[in-house]
Design a protein around this motif. Structure first.
Motif, mmCIF file in Angstrom:
data_model
loop_
_atom_site.group_PDB
_atom_site.id
_atom_site.type_symbol
_atom_site.label_atom_id
_atom_site.label_comp_id
_atom_site.label_asym_id
_atom_site.label_seq_id
_atom_site.Cartn_x
_atom_site.Cartn_y
_atom_site.Cartn_z
ATOM 1 N N LYS A 279 0.821 -1.218 0.000
ATOM 2 C CA LYS A 279 0.000 0.000 0.000
ATOM 3 C C LYS A 279 0.852 1.263 0.000
ATOM 4 O O LYS A 279 0.578 2.246 0.700
ATOM 5 N N GLY A 280 1.898 1.231 -0.827
ATOM 6 C CA GLY A 280 2.730 2.415 -0.999
ATOM 7 C C GLY A 280 3.744 2.658 0.090
ATOM 8 O O GLY A 280 4.409 3.699 0.097
ATOM 9 N N ARG A 281 3.907 1.719 1.002
ATOM 10 C CA ARG A 281 4.867 1.883 2.085
ATOM 11 C C ARG A 281 5.843 0.709 2.106
ATOM 12 O O ARG A 281 5.509 -0.395 1.692
ATOM 13 N N ILE A 282 7.047 0.970 2.616
ATOM 14 C CA ILE A 282 8.040 -0.093 2.799
ATOM 15 C C ILE A 282 7.819 -0.728 4.166
ATOM 16 O O ILE A 282 7.936 -0.058 5.192
ATOM 17 N N VAL A 283 7.496 -2.015 4.128
ATOM 18 C CA VAL A 283 7.207 -2.711 5.393
ATOM 19 C C VAL A 283 8.361 -3.600 5.828
ATOM 20 O O VAL A 283 8.419 -4.014 6.993
ATOM 21 N N GLU A 284 9.288 -3.927 4.915
ATOM 22 C CA GLU A 284 10.487 -4.696 5.279
ATOM 23 C C GLU A 284 11.650 -4.201 4.443
ATOM 24 O O GLU A 284 11.487 -3.840 3.267
ATOM 25 N N ASP A 285 12.834 -4.193 5.035
ATOM 26 C CA ASP A 285 14.027 -3.693 4.363
ATOM 27 C C ASP A 285 15.229 -4.472 4.894
ATOM 28 O O ASP A 285 15.494 -4.467 6.109
ATOM 29 N N GLY A 286 15.948 -5.171 4.004
ATOM 30 C CA GLY A 286 17.118 -5.921 4.424
ATOM 31 C C GLY A 286 17.710 -6.702 3.268
ATOM 32 O O GLY A 286 17.228 -6.639 2.131
ATOM 33 N N THR A 287 18.778 -7.459 3.563
ATOM 34 C CA THR A 287 19.361 -8.303 2.531
ATOM 35 C C THR A 287 18.451 -9.508 2.317
ATOM 36 O O THR A 287 17.643 -9.858 3.189
ATOM 37 N N PRO A 288 18.558 -10.172 1.144
ATOM 38 C CA PRO A 288 17.734 -11.369 0.921
ATOM 39 C C PRO A 288 17.910 -12.404 2.028
ATOM 40 O O PRO A 288 16.933 -13.001 2.492
ATOM 41 N N GLU A 289 19.152 -12.612 2.474
ATOM 42 C CA GLU A 289 19.416 -13.624 3.495
ATOM 43 C C GLU A 289 18.743 -13.262 4.816
ATOM 44 O O GLU A 289 18.158 -14.110 5.495
ATOM 45 N N GLU A 290 18.824 -11.973 5.198
ATOM 46 C CA GLU A 290 18.215 -11.540 6.455
ATOM 47 C C GLU A 290 16.702 -11.726 6.446
ATOM 48 O O GLU A 290 16.112 -12.224 7.406
ATOM 49 N N LEU A 291 16.085 -11.353 5.337
ATOM 50 C CA LEU A 291 14.617 -11.412 5.267
ATOM 51 C C LEU A 291 14.134 -12.851 5.145
ATOM 52 O O LEU A 291 13.082 -13.205 5.698
ATOM 53 N N ILE A 292 14.888 -13.688 4.409
ATOM 54 C CA ILE A 292 14.490 -15.099 4.290
ATOM 55 C C ILE A 292 14.577 -15.787 5.656
ATOM 56 O O ILE A 292 13.732 -16.621 6.013
ATOM 57 N N GLY A 293 15.582 -15.411 6.429
ATOM 58 C CA GLY A 293 15.748 -16.036 7.735
ATOM 59 C C GLY A 293 14.805 -15.501 8.794
ATOM 60 O O GLY A 293 14.758 -16.030 9.904
ATOM 61 N N GLY A 294 14.059 -14.455 8.482
ATOM 62 C CA GLY A 294 13.147 -13.883 9.459
ATOM 63 C C GLY A 294 11.778 -14.528 9.402
ATOM 64 O O GLY A 294 11.574 -15.616 8.838
ATOM 65 N N THR A 295 10.816 -13.823 9.988
ATOM 66 C CA THR A 295 9.437 -14.345 10.040
ATOM 67 C C THR A 295 8.452 -13.385 9.385
ATOM 68 O O THR A 295 7.247 -13.485 9.614
ATOM 69 N N GLY A 296 8.966 -12.490 8.579
ATOM 70 C CA GLY A 296 8.106 -11.476 7.985
ATOM 71 C C GLY A 296 7.460 -11.917 6.679
ATOM 72 O O GLY A 296 7.445 -13.100 6.323
ATOM 73 N N ARG A 297 6.961 -10.923 5.958
ATOM 74 C CA ARG A 297 6.211 -11.186 4.734
ATOM 75 C C ARG A 297 7.097 -11.781 3.645
ATOM 76 O O ARG A 297 6.686 -12.677 2.934
ATOM 77 N N PHE A 298 8.330 -11.275 3.521
ATOM 78 C CA PHE A 298 9.204 -11.799 2.478
ATOM 79 C C PHE A 298 9.546 -13.263 2.733
ATOM 80 O O PHE A 298 9.619 -14.072 1.802
ATOM 81 N N ALA A 299 9.748 -13.627 3.991
ATOM 82 C CA ALA A 299 10.034 -15.032 4.324
ATOM 83 C C ALA A 299 8.873 -15.920 3.908
ATOM 84 O O ALA A 299 9.072 -17.024 3.369
ATOM 85 N N SER A 300 7.634 -15.440 4.109
ATOM 86 C CA SER A 300 6.451 -16.216 3.710
ATOM 87 C C SER A 300 6.385 -16.333 2.195
ATOM 88 O O SER A 300 6.087 -17.404 1.649
ATOM 89 N N LEU A 301 6.658 -15.218 1.502
ATOM 90 C CA LEU A 301 6.647 -15.243 0.040
ATOM 91 C C LEU A 301 7.711 -16.203 -0.486
ATOM 92 O O LEU A 301 7.466 -16.967 -1.429
ATOM 93 N N HIS A 302 8.884 -16.171 0.125
ATOM 94 C CA HIS A 302 9.973 -17.020 -0.342
ATOM 95 C C HIS A 302 9.647 -18.493 -0.105
ATOM 96 O O HIS A 302 9.919 -19.349 -0.969
#
Length: 603
Positions: A572-595
């Motif tokens: 919705k026009g906002r940045i909700v996560e910001d990091g390296t691919p490895e950091e976001l994949i290892g997390g529990t956020g939206r990008f990890a779910s997408l991956h």
């Protein structure tokens, strides 16, 4: 029931409509004067030629009267000179008048073609100059109608209509003057005929104005439907829309036929009415003139001249009516064209551009807000910094604002608030040439123009040598399939790249971008058209393509995201996560779910 709508009464709306119509007419008249002003001398010469030519043509009946009334009696007395002089005068004026009319047509055609050349160039340049929001709201069919049917209407008016109007108006005026000079009382007969003639012409004008606009609208709808069908022919074939399109197009053809049928019926009344008034006027002049001849008040030759002049007076009137037909059509077309030319780019070039010969590639969004004119806010207050040389991937659901961000960075649009900066310079202040050299976008569409493969790659740098083109193709992995084409780099790609596959078109667009060598490269779903083997083959090419430059990658395929230094997840026009691919994949956020969902889809 109240006629007020949204606080505006019906009478007020009519006043607004009339005011708008006056504004549109003034705008189109101003455009016409701008087109004609540089050709004032040519127009003046053309007027002089047509005035002299018309005067010579109108002199014919008067010379005939002179020959009958003086030459014939003199010939009976054995003097042939007056009749010979009248005959020679008639012959010379006819020849000179014909020659000058021919010259007039040539001069008129030159003016018309010069005006059309100028107008076509203006329309083409303007449609290229206008911003993306215009092209996204103004259908391609309507743009093509401006350059084709509308300009053809203006061409017909300039080629024939105005010439017929000028020559016909002078011919009618000079004929009336000559009639009065030959026999003033006969002019009263013609004056009486002008009363029903005025009512007939006025009736024709009021109805033809409405009907001719209906034919223009119907014609434009036909063109729009045809162009959109042909442009989207693959979708038409894929969804078997041929029958539905045929029915819709048939309805539009029927509307166009009906509009033209009304015009034909209008002329079916006007033309016979014109002929009837002309014949009745000749009959009245013959009756009055015959009585005066019998009374010795009028010579036979003069009566003959009177009848010829009255007959000739009505001859140009049908052409003048046809001019009104062409004028209505061309006037409506000129109004549409002037409307396009009146548009102003929402993304305007800076008045005092700042030069940036060699950009480093540092990008910053400062307090950026943006919303399309047709909708709400897409990007609320937005701040983002991209260091020079960093590869950033934008990820998010459809409508999250990724492509909007890319369009702002490419300056297809300007933000409604805040600023987008390149190396600290607001893009709105940057010199257009430096902007286009520094920032290049590769889209999913991968449009190819008619021409050779080499020509399409060289679009990124028109002065590139063949060696540069081949080097760019090799860098992105396109060289092998190009060499397999019938004529290699000299193969014609056909219309819109029909000779090559979607994946190959995308590789050619990569080669084009590599050759352009931008500081900032934007890939907007640029790998979406590639199959899995092609995508894997291009990953290495992308590493080469993105090296030593700032890159923004918009992709739904997360395999493409893996090459990024940094991932931004938007919603919705906002940045909700910001990091390296490895950091976001290892997390529990939206990008990890997408991956994880993407990995599951590969199993």
């Amino acid at each position: 029931m109240s006629t007020a709508v949204a606080g505006v009464s019906g009478e007020e709306r009519d006043d607004l409509s009339r005011a708008e119509s006056r504004t549109v007419r003034k705008r189109s008249q101003r455009l016409l004067l701008e087109l004609l002003r540089p050709r004032r001398r040519q127009i003046a010469l053309t007027l002089v030629v047509v005035i002299i030519a018309t005067g010579l043509q109108v002199a014919g009946p008067a010379l005939i009267a002179l020959g009958v009334d003086r030459g014939v009696p003199a010939l009976a007395d054995g003097d042939w000179l007056p009749l010979a002089l009248a005959g020679a005068g008639f012959l010379l004026t006819s020849l000179a008048g014909a020659a000058l009319i021919g010259w007039f047509r040539v001069l008129q055609a030159r003016i018309a073609q010069a005006v059309l050349f100028d107008l076509r160039q203006r329309v083409f340049s303007q449609t290229q100059r206008l911003s993306m929001d215009f092209h996204e709201s103004y259908t391609s069919g309507r743009i093509i109608a401006r350059q084709t049917s509308d300009l053809d209407s203006i061409r017909e008016l300039l080629d024939e209509g105005i010439g017929n109007l000028v020559s016909g108006a002078f011919y009618t005026l000079f004929t009336a003057i000559a009639l009065i000079l030959v026999d003033a009382p006969s002019g009263l007969v013609l004056a009486c005929a002008l009363i029903p003639l005025w009512f007939l012409v006025r009736w024709f004008q009021t109805r033809s104005q409405r009907l001719f606009r209906q034919t223009r609208v119907a014609s434009a709808r036909l063109i729009v439907q045809f162009v959109e069908t042909m442009t989207g022919i693959r979708a038409v074939k894929a969804f078997r829309k041929e029958d539905r399109n045929r029915e819709k197009f048939g309805g539009l053809v029927e509307d166009y036929r009906g509009a033209n049928a009304k015009v034909f019926r209008l002329f079916g009344t006007f033309d016979p009415g014109l002929v009837l008034i002309g014949n009745l006027t000749v009959a009245g002049a013959l009756l009055v003139g015959g009585l005066r001849v019998a009374a010795g008040q009028l010579a036979i030759g003069a009566l003959l001249a009177v009848l010829l002049y009255i007959r000739r007076f009505f001859d140009p009137l049908e052409e003048l009516a046809m001019f009104y037909n062409g004028y209505q059509s061309a006037s409506a077309a000129l109004e549409k064209i002037s409307g396009v030319l009146e548009e102003r780019p929402t993304v305007a070039d800076p008045a005092r551009p700042v030069d940036l010969r060699r950009a480093r590639g540092a990008v910053r969004f400062e307090g950026v807000e943006f919303g399309y004119r047709s909708g709400g806010v897409i990007l609320p207050r937005f701040d983002l910094e991209l260091p020079a040389g960093q590869t950033v991937a934008l990820v998010g659901s459809t409508g999250a604002g990724k492509s909007t961000l890319a369009k702002l960075l490419s300056r297809f649009y300007d933000p409604t608030a805040g600023a987008v900066r390149l190396d600290g310079i607001d893009l709105r202040e940057l010199h257009p040439k430096d902007l286009r050299r520094a920032i290049v976008m590769v889209t999913q569409e991968a449009y190819l123009f008619s021409g050779t493969v080499a020509d399409n790659i060289a679009l990124g740098r028109p002065d590139a040598t063949r060696e540069d083109i081949v080097r760019a193709a090799k860098a992105v992995g396109a060289h092998a399939f190009i060499e397999d084409l019938p004529h290699g780099y000299d193969t014609d790609v056909n219309k819109r790249g029909g000779r090559v596959s979607a994946g190959q078109r995308q590789l050619l667009s990569f080669a084009r971008a590599f050759l352009a060598d931008p500081t900032v490269l934007i890939l907007d779903e640029a790998t979406a058209s590639l199959d899995i083997p092609s995508e894997r083959a291009v990953q290495e090419a992308l590493q080469t393509l993105l090296a030593d430059r700032t890159a923004v990658i918009i992709a739904h395929r997360l395999s493409t995201v893996a090459i990024a230094d940094r991932v931004l997840v938007m919603d919705k026009g906002r940045i909700v996560e910001d990091g390296t691919p490895e950091e976001l994949i290892g997390g529990t956020g939206r990008f990890a779910s997408l991956h994880q969902a993407w990995r599951d889809s590969l199993v």
